[in-house]
Design a protein around this motif. Structure first.
Motif, PDB file in Angstrom:
ATOM      1  N   LYS A 132       0.892  -1.589  -0.316  1.00  0.00           N
ATOM      2  CA  LYS A 132      -0.184   0.100   0.358  1.00  0.00           C
ATOM      3  C   LYS A 132       1.019   0.967   0.031  1.00  0.00           C
ATOM      4  CE  LYS A 132      -3.287   0.061  -0.005  1.00  0.00           C
ATOM      5  NZ  LYS A 132      -4.915  -0.040  -0.847  1.00  0.00           N
ATOM      6  N   LYS A 133       2.345   1.260   0.527  1.00  0.00           N
ATOM      7  CA  LYS A 133       3.241   2.171  -0.054  1.00  0.00           C
ATOM      8  C   LYS A 133       3.094   3.454   1.134  1.00  0.00           C
ATOM      9  CE  LYS A 133       4.074   2.084  -4.726  1.00  0.00           C
ATOM     10  NZ  LYS A 133       4.210   2.685  -5.959  1.00  0.00           N
ATOM     11  N   TYR A 134       2.816   2.718   2.552  1.00  0.00           N
ATOM     12  CA  TYR A 134       2.695   3.024   3.748  1.00  0.00           C
ATOM     13  C   TYR A 134       3.407   3.140   4.552  1.00  0.00           C
ATOM     14  CZ  TYR A 134      -2.615   2.983   2.776  1.00  0.00           C
ATOM     15  OH  TYR A 134      -4.196   4.006   2.290  1.00  0.00           O
ATOM     16  N   SER A 135       4.144   4.466   5.439  1.00  0.00           N
ATOM     17  CA  SER A 135       4.956   4.450   5.894  1.00  0.00           C
ATOM     18  C   SER A 135       4.686   4.097   7.011  1.00  0.00           C
ATOM     19  CB  SER A 135       5.281   5.810   6.529  1.00  0.00           C
ATOM     20  OG  SER A 135       4.513   6.909   7.334  1.00  0.00           O
ATOM     21  N   TYR A 136       5.946   3.405   8.241  1.00  0.00           N
ATOM     22  CA  TYR A 136       5.312   2.521   9.513  1.00  0.00           C
ATOM     23  C   TYR A 136       7.007   2.542   9.644  1.00  0.00           C
ATOM     24  CZ  TYR A 136       7.655  -0.811   6.330  1.00  0.00           C
ATOM     25  OH  TYR A 136       8.446  -1.760   5.727  1.00  0.00           O
ATOM     26  N   THR A 137       7.000   2.310  11.153  1.00  0.00           N
ATOM     27  CA  THR A 137       8.392   1.867  12.209  1.00  0.00           C
ATOM     28  C   THR A 137       8.378   0.124  11.963  1.00  0.00           C
ATOM     29  OG1 THR A 137       9.471   2.050  14.128  1.00  0.00           O
ATOM     30  CG2 THR A 137       7.181   2.459  13.854  1.00  0.00           C
ATOM     31  N   THR A 138       9.657  -0.190  12.402  1.00  0.00           N
ATOM     32  CA  THR A 138       9.470  -1.844  12.460  1.00  0.00           C
ATOM     33  C   THR A 138      10.225  -1.733  13.732  1.00  0.00           C
ATOM     34  OG1 THR A 138      11.689  -1.330  11.450  1.00  0.00           O
ATOM     35  CG2 THR A 138       9.967  -1.694   9.842  1.00  0.00           C
ATOM     36  N   GLU A 139       9.782  -0.799  14.537  1.00  0.00           N
ATOM     37  CA  GLU A 139      11.109  -0.637  15.133  1.00  0.00           C
ATOM     38  C   GLU A 139      10.759  -2.490  16.474  1.00  0.00           C
ATOM     39  OE1 GLU A 139      12.776   1.952  19.659  1.00  0.00           O
ATOM     40  OE2 GLU A 139      11.019   2.295  18.339  1.00  0.00           O
ATOM     41  N   PHE A 140       9.481  -2.335  16.514  1.00  0.00           N
ATOM     42  CA  PHE A 140       8.526  -3.448  17.288  1.00  0.00           C
ATOM     43  C   PHE A 140       8.448  -4.908  16.538  1.00  0.00           C
ATOM     44  CE2 PHE A 140       8.956  -0.117  19.604  1.00  0.00           C
ATOM     45  CZ  PHE A 140       9.987  -0.272  21.045  1.00  0.00           C
ATOM     46  N   VAL A 141       8.574  -4.770  15.390  1.00  0.00           N
ATOM     47  CA  VAL A 141       8.173  -5.739  14.762  1.00  0.00           C
ATOM     48  C   VAL A 141       8.112  -7.582  14.966  1.00  0.00           C
ATOM     49  CG1 VAL A 141      10.310  -6.379  12.927  1.00  0.00           C
ATOM     50  CG2 VAL A 141       7.815  -6.580  12.315  1.00  0.00           C
ATOM     51  N   ASP A 142       9.240  -7.864  15.474  1.00  0.00           N
ATOM     52  CA  ASP A 142       9.670  -8.957  16.048  1.00  0.00           C
ATOM     53  C   ASP A 142       9.226  -9.690  17.388  1.00  0.00           C
ATOM     54  OD1 ASP A 142      10.831  -9.815  13.954  1.00  0.00           O
ATOM     55  OD2 ASP A 142      12.369  -9.009  14.433  1.00  0.00           O
ATOM     56  N   LEU A 143       8.439  -9.068  17.907  1.00  0.00           N
ATOM     57  CA  LEU A 143       7.313  -9.517  19.005  1.00  0.00           C
ATOM     58  C   LEU A 143       7.191 -10.870  19.434  1.00  0.00           C
ATOM     59  CD1 LEU A 143       5.662  -6.093  19.980  1.00  0.00           C
ATOM     60  CD2 LEU A 143       7.615  -6.934  20.182  1.00  0.00           C
ATOM     61  N   PHE A 144       6.541 -11.062  18.650  1.00  0.00           N
ATOM     62  CA  PHE A 144       6.901 -12.533  18.067  1.00  0.00           C
ATOM     63  C   PHE A 144       7.713 -14.533  18.314  1.00  0.00           C
ATOM     64  CE2 PHE A 144       2.720 -11.239  16.014  1.00  0.00           C
ATOM     65  CZ  PHE A 144       1.970 -11.601  17.138  1.00  0.00           C
ATOM     66  N   ASN A 145       9.278 -13.230  18.522  1.00  0.00           N
ATOM     67  CA  ASN A 145      10.092 -13.952  18.499  1.00  0.00           C
ATOM     68  C   ASN A 145      10.986 -14.227  20.012  1.00  0.00           C
ATOM     69  OD1 ASN A 145       8.797 -15.417  15.384  1.00  0.00           O
ATOM     70  ND2 ASN A 145      10.071 -13.875  14.863  1.00  0.00           N
ATOM     71  N   PRO A 146      11.196 -14.761  20.660  1.00  0.00           N
ATOM     72  CA  PRO A 146       9.187 -15.092  21.109  1.00  0.00           C
ATOM     73  C   PRO A 146       8.740 -14.440  21.288  1.00  0.00           C
ATOM     74  CG  PRO A 146      11.138 -15.093  23.089  1.00  0.00           C
ATOM     75  CD  PRO A 146      11.609 -14.624  22.182  1.00  0.00           C
ATOM     76  N   LEU A 147       7.046 -14.971  22.589  1.00  0.00           N
ATOM     77  CA  LEU A 147       6.567 -13.424  22.870  1.00  0.00           C
ATOM     78  C   LEU A 147       6.655 -13.736  24.161  1.00  0.00           C
ATOM     79  CD1 LEU A 147       3.898 -11.657  22.427  1.00  0.00           C
ATOM     80  CD2 LEU A 147       2.695 -14.140  22.417  1.00  0.00           C
ATOM     81  N   SER A 148       6.963 -12.872  23.846  1.00  0.00           N
ATOM     82  CA  SER A 148       7.441 -12.921  26.086  1.00  0.00           C
ATOM     83  C   SER A 148       6.747 -11.381  27.123  1.00  0.00           C
ATOM     84  CB  SER A 148       8.522 -12.966  26.729  1.00  0.00           C
ATOM     85  OG  SER A 148       9.598 -11.679  26.206  1.00  0.00           O
ATOM     86  N   PHE A 149       6.904 -10.960  28.075  1.00  0.00           N
ATOM     87  CA  PHE A 149       5.484 -10.012  28.365  1.00  0.00           C
ATOM     88  C   PHE A 149       6.637  -8.184  28.871  1.00  0.00           C
ATOM     89  CE2 PHE A 149       4.581  -6.643  32.249  1.00  0.00           C
ATOM     90  CZ  PHE A 149       3.989  -6.145  31.843  1.00  0.00           C
TER      91      PHE A 149
END
Length: 293
Positions: A132-149
């Motif tokens: 969609k060519k939307y701007s975004y931040t990738t700072e927290f993209v890998d929160l599932f690896n692993p998923l922890s509090f």
């Protein structure tokens, strides 16, 4: 009609695919059990903590809560929670559609001025935003690896800090809420500012709170912890929903492969029978020709 070799190759290919989808279904089922246990245990705690937070925040000027500050909405952050992998049915596409609906309707004017921002959680959200060519931040993209509090807390703190510093005036989370293995419901929750409910006071707790050890301690610890828990719950919901959606999708794919195999084997037998009949006719014709000589 396809020749025997082509049909045989297709049968071999479908059998291999069926084995893969069956294995993926079993893996998803095992992961689903763990993910379901986590969200089942977290949900009652998160709901009660959120209720307490809303009741406290509804007090008449009792607390100086910066996370409940309501301002004219000039900048919006949409947190998209998707999966890192595909093959999970409509799990990710529902998040895409809900996000696009918000962009095209509720926040259309803000989007046209470039004031709608995106925080993707999950690699599939990044793929969508790139298309969609939307701007975004990738700072927290890998929160599932692993998923922890702990990892989710870092993301929540960053979002909360940006809200307090007025970088964003509203934050919404778009994710799939887990119902059961076959059902996921798309949700978009307002993360910040904390919503002030107009519902009646919680009968069990009431709004007449005594702050212990102090009101300042509540402001500094309970409110941020509740917000972190809310984001963590959303990711747990999404994680369980992903495995449920993948298990269902792979189960259907395995069944479809079985139906296709039946058709291919029937085609193979017909093709083989036709080939044998043709060979018999050719041999008979040759024998008759020799006899005529």
């Amino acid at each position: 009609m396809a020749n025997l070799k082509e049909v045989k190759n297709r049968i071999s290919s479908v059998v291999s695919t069926q084995q893969i989808t069956k294995a993926m279904k079993m893996v998803a089922a095992a992961k689903l059990k763990r993910a379901q246990d986590r969200i089942t245990m977290m949900r009652p705690y998160s709901q009660k903590l959120s209720l307490i937070l809303q009741n406290v925040s509804n007090g008449e000027g009792e607390m100086n809560n910066p996370f409940a500050a309501e301002r004219p909405i000039k900048n919006v952050l949409l947190v998209m929670v998707t999966s890192d992998k595909g093959l999970c049915g409509a799990f990710n596409s529902t998040v895409y559609r809900k996000t696009q609906s918000l962009v095209d309707n509720e926040y259309k004017s803000l989007h046209e001025t470039g004031n709608v921002h995106f925080l993707p959680i999950g690699k599939k959200a990044i793929d969508y935003l790139k298309r969609k060519k939307y701007s975004y931040t990738t700072e927290f993209v890998d929160l599932f690896n692993p998923l922890s509090f702990d990892t989710v807390s870092d993301a929540a703190e960053s979002i909360m800090k940006d809200f307090v510093n007025e970088k964003y005036d509203k934050v919404e989370i778009i994710y799939n809420e887990f119902k059961n293995a076959a059902t996921q419901e798309i949700r978009n929750e307002q993360f910040l500012p904390i919503e002030r409910t107009e519902q009646e006071t919680d009968v069990a707790l009431g709004n007449d709170y005594i702050f212990e050890p102090s009101q300042a301690y509540i402001e500094e610890t309970l409110i941020p912890t509740s917000l972190k828990t809310q984001l963590f719950k959303a990711l747990l919901d999404s994680n369980a929903s992903e495995h449920g959606a993948r298990m269902t999708a792979m189960d259907k794919a395995t069944d479809n492969a079985g139906e296709l195999l039946k058709e291919l084997r029937l085609t193979y037998n017909r093709t083989r029978q036709a080939a044998i009949t043709t060979e018999i006719l050719e041999i008979t014709a040759g024998a008759e020709a020799l006899a005529a000589d």
